[in-house]
Design a protein around this motif. Structure first.
Motif, PDB file in Angstrom:
ATOM      1  N   GLY A  20     -14.653  23.774 -31.854  1.00  0.00           N
ATOM      2  CA  GLY A  20     -15.670  23.981 -32.879  1.00  0.00           C
ATOM      3  C   GLY A  20     -15.717  22.844 -33.884  1.00  0.00           C
ATOM      4  N   HIS A  21     -14.551  22.314 -34.260  1.00  0.00           N
ATOM      5  CA  HIS A  21     -14.527  21.144 -35.146  1.00  0.00           C
ATOM      6  C   HIS A  21     -15.237  19.954 -34.486  1.00  0.00           C
ATOM      7  CE1 HIS A  21     -12.195  22.540 -38.521  1.00  0.00           C
ATOM      8  NE2 HIS A  21     -11.208  22.944 -37.751  1.00  0.00           N
ATOM      9  N   HIS A  22     -15.002  19.808 -33.183  1.00  0.00           N
ATOM     10  CA  HIS A  22     -15.648  18.715 -32.450  1.00  0.00           C
ATOM     11  C   HIS A  22     -17.166  18.902 -32.412  1.00  0.00           C
ATOM     12  CE1 HIS A  22     -16.063  15.427 -29.709  1.00  0.00           C
ATOM     13  NE2 HIS A  22     -16.394  16.178 -28.665  1.00  0.00           N
ATOM     14  N   VAL A  23     -17.610  20.126 -32.161  1.00  0.00           N
ATOM     15  CA  VAL A  23     -19.045  20.414 -32.119  1.00  0.00           C
ATOM     16  C   VAL A  23     -19.683  20.148 -33.477  1.00  0.00           C
ATOM     17  CG1 VAL A  23     -20.755  22.249 -31.819  1.00  0.00           C
ATOM     18  CG2 VAL A  23     -18.833  22.055 -30.221  1.00  0.00           C
ATOM     19  N   ASP A  24     -18.992  20.527 -34.541  1.00  0.00           N
ATOM     20  CA  ASP A  24     -19.482  20.265 -35.898  1.00  0.00           C
ATOM     21  C   ASP A  24     -19.727  18.775 -36.092  1.00  0.00           C
ATOM     22  OD1 ASP A  24     -20.193  20.902 -38.510  1.00  0.00           O
ATOM     23  OD2 ASP A  24     -18.120  20.903 -39.250  1.00  0.00           O
ATOM     24  N   TRP A  25     -18.772  17.948 -35.656  1.00  0.00           N
ATOM     25  CA  TRP A  25     -18.892  16.485 -35.762  1.00  0.00           C
ATOM     26  C   TRP A  25     -20.040  15.968 -34.888  1.00  0.00           C
ATOM     27  CZ3 TRP A  25     -17.298  12.185 -38.214  1.00  0.00           C
ATOM     28  CH2 TRP A  25     -17.400  10.957 -37.549  1.00  0.00           C
ATOM     29  N   LEU A  26     -20.148  16.491 -33.682  1.00  0.00           N
ATOM     30  CA  LEU A  26     -21.217  16.042 -32.793  1.00  0.00           C
ATOM     31  C   LEU A  26     -22.592  16.333 -33.386  1.00  0.00           C
ATOM     32  CD1 LEU A  26     -19.843  17.226 -29.317  1.00  0.00           C
ATOM     33  CD2 LEU A  26     -19.901  14.882 -30.195  1.00  0.00           C
ATOM     34  N   GLU A  27     -22.760  17.549 -33.902  1.00  0.00           N
ATOM     35  CA  GLU A  27     -24.069  17.944 -34.428  1.00  0.00           C
ATOM     36  C   GLU A  27     -24.454  17.167 -35.683  1.00  0.00           C
ATOM     37  OE1 GLU A  27     -24.096  22.130 -35.070  1.00  0.00           O
ATOM     38  OE2 GLU A  27     -24.104  22.631 -32.926  1.00  0.00           O
ATOM     39  N   LYS A  28     -23.490  16.931 -36.544  1.00  0.00           N
ATOM     40  CA  LYS A  28     -23.814  16.344 -37.845  1.00  0.00           C
ATOM     41  C   LYS A  28     -23.675  14.834 -37.895  1.00  0.00           C
ATOM     42  CE  LYS A  28     -22.751  20.514 -40.504  1.00  0.00           C
ATOM     43  NZ  LYS A  28     -22.597  21.382 -39.330  1.00  0.00           N
ATOM     44  N   VAL A  29     -22.953  14.259 -36.928  1.00  0.00           N
ATOM     45  CA  VAL A  29     -22.720  12.811 -36.977  1.00  0.00           C
ATOM     46  C   VAL A  29     -23.050  12.141 -35.640  1.00  0.00           C
ATOM     47  CG1 VAL A  29     -21.053  10.972 -37.456  1.00  0.00           C
ATOM     48  CG2 VAL A  29     -20.907  13.136 -38.708  1.00  0.00           C
ATOM     49  N   ALA A  30     -22.249  12.408 -34.623  1.00  0.00           N
ATOM     50  CA  ALA A  30     -22.314  11.625 -33.388  1.00  0.00           C
ATOM     51  C   ALA A  30     -23.641  11.754 -32.653  1.00  0.00           C
ATOM     52  CB  ALA A  30     -21.161  12.008 -32.467  1.00  0.00           C
ATOM     53  N   ARG A  31     -24.232  12.956 -32.639  1.00  0.00           N
ATOM     54  CA  ARG A  31     -25.460  13.161 -31.881  1.00  0.00           C
ATOM     55  C   ARG A  31     -26.677  13.415 -32.758  1.00  0.00           C
ATOM     56  NH1 ARG A  31     -22.969  17.295 -27.307  1.00  0.00           N
ATOM     57  NH2 ARG A  31     -21.611  15.771 -26.262  1.00  0.00           N
ATOM     58  N   ALA A  32     -26.489  13.305 -34.040  1.00  0.00           N
ATOM     59  CA  ALA A  32     -27.634  13.506 -34.948  1.00  0.00           C
ATOM     60  C   ALA A  32     -28.600  12.337 -34.819  1.00  0.00           C
ATOM     61  CB  ALA A  32     -27.139  13.626 -36.387  1.00  0.00           C
ATOM     62  N   PRO A  33     -29.907  12.600 -34.916  1.00  0.00           N
ATOM     63  CA  PRO A  33     -30.882  11.511 -34.807  1.00  0.00           C
ATOM     64  C   PRO A  33     -30.709  10.509 -35.944  1.00  0.00           C
ATOM     65  CG  PRO A  33     -31.937  13.526 -35.568  1.00  0.00           C
ATOM     66  CD  PRO A  33     -30.552  13.910 -35.152  1.00  0.00           C
ATOM     67  N   ALA A  34     -30.914   9.255 -35.616  1.00  0.00           N
ATOM     68  CA  ALA A  34     -30.733   8.187 -36.613  1.00  0.00           C
ATOM     69  C   ALA A  34     -31.922   7.235 -36.591  1.00  0.00           C
ATOM     70  CB  ALA A  34     -29.444   7.423 -36.344  1.00  0.00           C
ATOM     71  N   ASP A  35     -32.325   6.774 -37.767  1.00  0.00           N
ATOM     72  CA  ASP A  35     -33.403   5.795 -37.873  1.00  0.00           C
ATOM     73  C   ASP A  35     -32.881   4.371 -37.853  1.00  0.00           C
ATOM     74  OD1 ASP A  35     -35.366   7.785 -38.058  1.00  0.00           O
ATOM     75  OD2 ASP A  35     -34.991   8.012 -40.212  1.00  0.00           O
ATOM     76  N   SER A  36     -31.578   4.203 -38.156  1.00  0.00           N
ATOM     77  CA  SER A  36     -30.985   2.872 -38.164  1.00  0.00           C
ATOM     78  C   SER A  36     -29.495   2.994 -37.891  1.00  0.00           C
ATOM     79  CB  SER A  36     -31.207   2.185 -39.516  1.00  0.00           C
ATOM     80  OG  SER A  36     -30.373   2.763 -40.511  1.00  0.00           O
ATOM     81  N   PRO A  37     -28.841   1.893 -37.443  1.00  0.00           N
ATOM     82  CA  PRO A  37     -27.395   1.941 -37.188  1.00  0.00           C
ATOM     83  C   PRO A  37     -26.586   2.329 -38.419  1.00  0.00           C
ATOM     84  CG  PRO A  37     -28.353  -0.024 -36.201  1.00  0.00           C
ATOM     85  CD  PRO A  37     -29.424   0.608 -37.062  1.00  0.00           C
ATOM     86  N   ASP A  38     -27.096   2.017 -39.616  1.00  0.00           N
ATOM     87  CA  ASP A  38     -26.359   2.337 -40.841  1.00  0.00           C
ATOM     88  C   ASP A  38     -26.292   3.846 -41.092  1.00  0.00           C
ATOM     89  OD1 ASP A  38     -25.947  -0.328 -41.287  1.00  0.00           O
ATOM     90  OD2 ASP A  38     -27.679  -0.551 -42.619  1.00  0.00           O
ATOM     91  N   TRP A  76     -25.260   6.149 -39.203  1.00  0.00           N
ATOM     92  CA  TRP A  76     -24.029   6.754 -38.675  1.00  0.00           C
ATOM     93  C   TRP A  76     -22.946   6.761 -39.756  1.00  0.00           C
ATOM     94  CZ3 TRP A  76     -18.909   6.390 -37.894  1.00  0.00           C
ATOM     95  CH2 TRP A  76     -18.330   7.203 -36.910  1.00  0.00           C
ATOM     96  N   ASP A  77     -22.755   5.640 -40.432  1.00  0.00           N
ATOM     97  CA  ASP A  77     -21.726   5.562 -41.473  1.00  0.00           C
ATOM     98  C   ASP A  77     -22.022   6.529 -42.612  1.00  0.00           C
ATOM     99  OD1 ASP A  77     -20.275   3.629 -40.127  1.00  0.00           O
ATOM    100  OD2 ASP A  77     -21.331   1.967 -41.080  1.00  0.00           O
ATOM    101  N   ALA A  78     -23.285   6.645 -42.968  1.00  0.00           N
ATOM    102  CA  ALA A  78     -23.655   7.555 -44.055  1.00  0.00           C
ATOM    103  C   ALA A  78     -23.409   9.003 -43.653  1.00  0.00           C
ATOM    104  CB  ALA A  78     -25.132   7.345 -44.421  1.00  0.00           C
ATOM    105  N   ARG A  79     -23.742   9.347 -42.401  1.00  0.00           N
ATOM    106  CA  ARG A  79     -23.508  10.713 -41.933  1.00  0.00           C
ATOM    107  C   ARG A  79     -22.013  11.024 -41.878  1.00  0.00           C
ATOM    108  NH1 ARG A  79     -27.272   9.286 -37.954  1.00  0.00           N
ATOM    109  NH2 ARG A  79     -25.636   9.387 -36.349  1.00  0.00           N
ATOM    110  N   ALA A  80     -21.224  10.052 -41.414  1.00  0.00           N
ATOM    111  CA  ALA A  80     -19.782  10.263 -41.336  1.00  0.00           C
ATOM    112  C   ALA A  80     -19.188  10.471 -42.730  1.00  0.00           C
ATOM    113  CB  ALA A  80     -19.107   9.080 -40.640  1.00  0.00           C
ATOM    114  N   ALA A  81     -19.621   9.679 -43.686  1.00  0.00           N
ATOM    115  CA  ALA A  81     -19.120   9.828 -45.050  1.00  0.00           C
ATOM    116  C   ALA A  81     -19.491  11.191 -45.620  1.00  0.00           C
ATOM    117  CB  ALA A  81     -19.671   8.703 -45.937  1.00  0.00           C
ATOM    118  N   ALA A  82     -20.727  11.619 -45.363  1.00  0.00           N
ATOM    119  CA  ALA A  82     -21.167  12.927 -45.855  1.00  0.00           C
ATOM    120  C   ALA A  82     -20.402  14.051 -45.172  1.00  0.00           C
ATOM    121  CB  ALA A  82     -22.669  13.079 -45.623  1.00  0.00           C
TER     122      ALA A  82
END
Length: 221
Positions: free
Chosen positions: A159-177, A179-185
């Motif tokens: 579940g912790h992994h899924v949380d990370w996937l949904e909010k960071v790793a697989r979340a849609p992104a408009d730019s490479p930057d 990812w870092d912002a999502r990870a920090a949040a």
């Protein structure tokens, strides 16, 4: 650093998962087998766990067993290797800890709602739970530890992994930057919020598996 161990690659639902199994000592045992864990994984959505680098059946140190015993944990990024050798596996991993099933666990008597809920879960899994003065004493058994780790801890850590996937790793992104912002949040969120997500995932997975008669099941070799 890992101690003596085995590395086993197991095909699960068309995907090959790496298991790392450390040798036991100090009266500890792995309550769940590799086959047990593989059986649960094959009945969870593959997309929830296929990005894991490994599942580690870990032998905790004596100090860890005394000061901070846990059933398992999730590492967002781990690095496995041997002393004086380079790592052989890096990435997100689930760790399932070896335990001494004869050793009682002491809990503080002053428990909040989360602690009380966890004690109730342990009693449901078959652990003997009793109050002794100002402390709670949890007396495990091998069967109860297996139930806790296989049907609760494993889905919780995924579940912790899924949380990370949904909010960071697989979340849609408009730019490479992004990812870092999502990870920090993600890591700025309160720990309680991340734990609540993992609990919800585990509870839903456990309820679904039980409803279809997929768990519990007898130990597999």
């Amino acid at each position: 650093m890992l101690g003596p161990h085995q590395r086993i690659r197991v095909p699960i639902a068309g995907y090959e998962m790496l298991f790392v199994v450390e040798e036991n000592h100090g009266g500890c045992v792995h309550a769940c087998s590799v086959a047990d864990i593989a059986r649960v994984l094959e009945n969870l959505p593959r997309t929830d766990w296929e990005d894991l680098a490994a599942i580690v059946l870990r032998q905790p140190t004596r100090k860890a067993r005394l000061l901070s015993p846990v059933w398992g944990r999730f590492a967002y990024s781990a690095d496995l290797g041997l002393r004086r050798r380079s790592s052989f596996c890096t990435g997100p991993m689930v760790f399932i800890e070896a335990v001494d099933p004869t050793r009682p666990i002491e809990w503080s008597g002053a428990l909040g709602p989360d602690g009380q809920a966890e004690l109730a879960r342990l009693a449901e899994d078959g652990h003997e739970v009793e109050q002794a003065g100002s402390r709670w004493i949890v007396s495990p058994s091998l069967e109860a530890v297996r139930a806790t780790q296989l049907y609760r801890t494993l889905p919780h850590e995924i579940g912790h992994h899924v949380d990370w996937l949904e909010k960071v790793a697989r979340a849609p992104a408009d730019s490479p930057d992004d990812w870092d912002a999502r990870a920090a949040a993600f890591f700025a969120r309160p720990r309680e919020e991340r734990e609540a997500f993992a609990h919800r995932y585990a509870d839903a997975a456990n309820e679904r598996l039980r409803r279809f008669g997929l768990v519990p099941f007898a130990p597999l070799a």
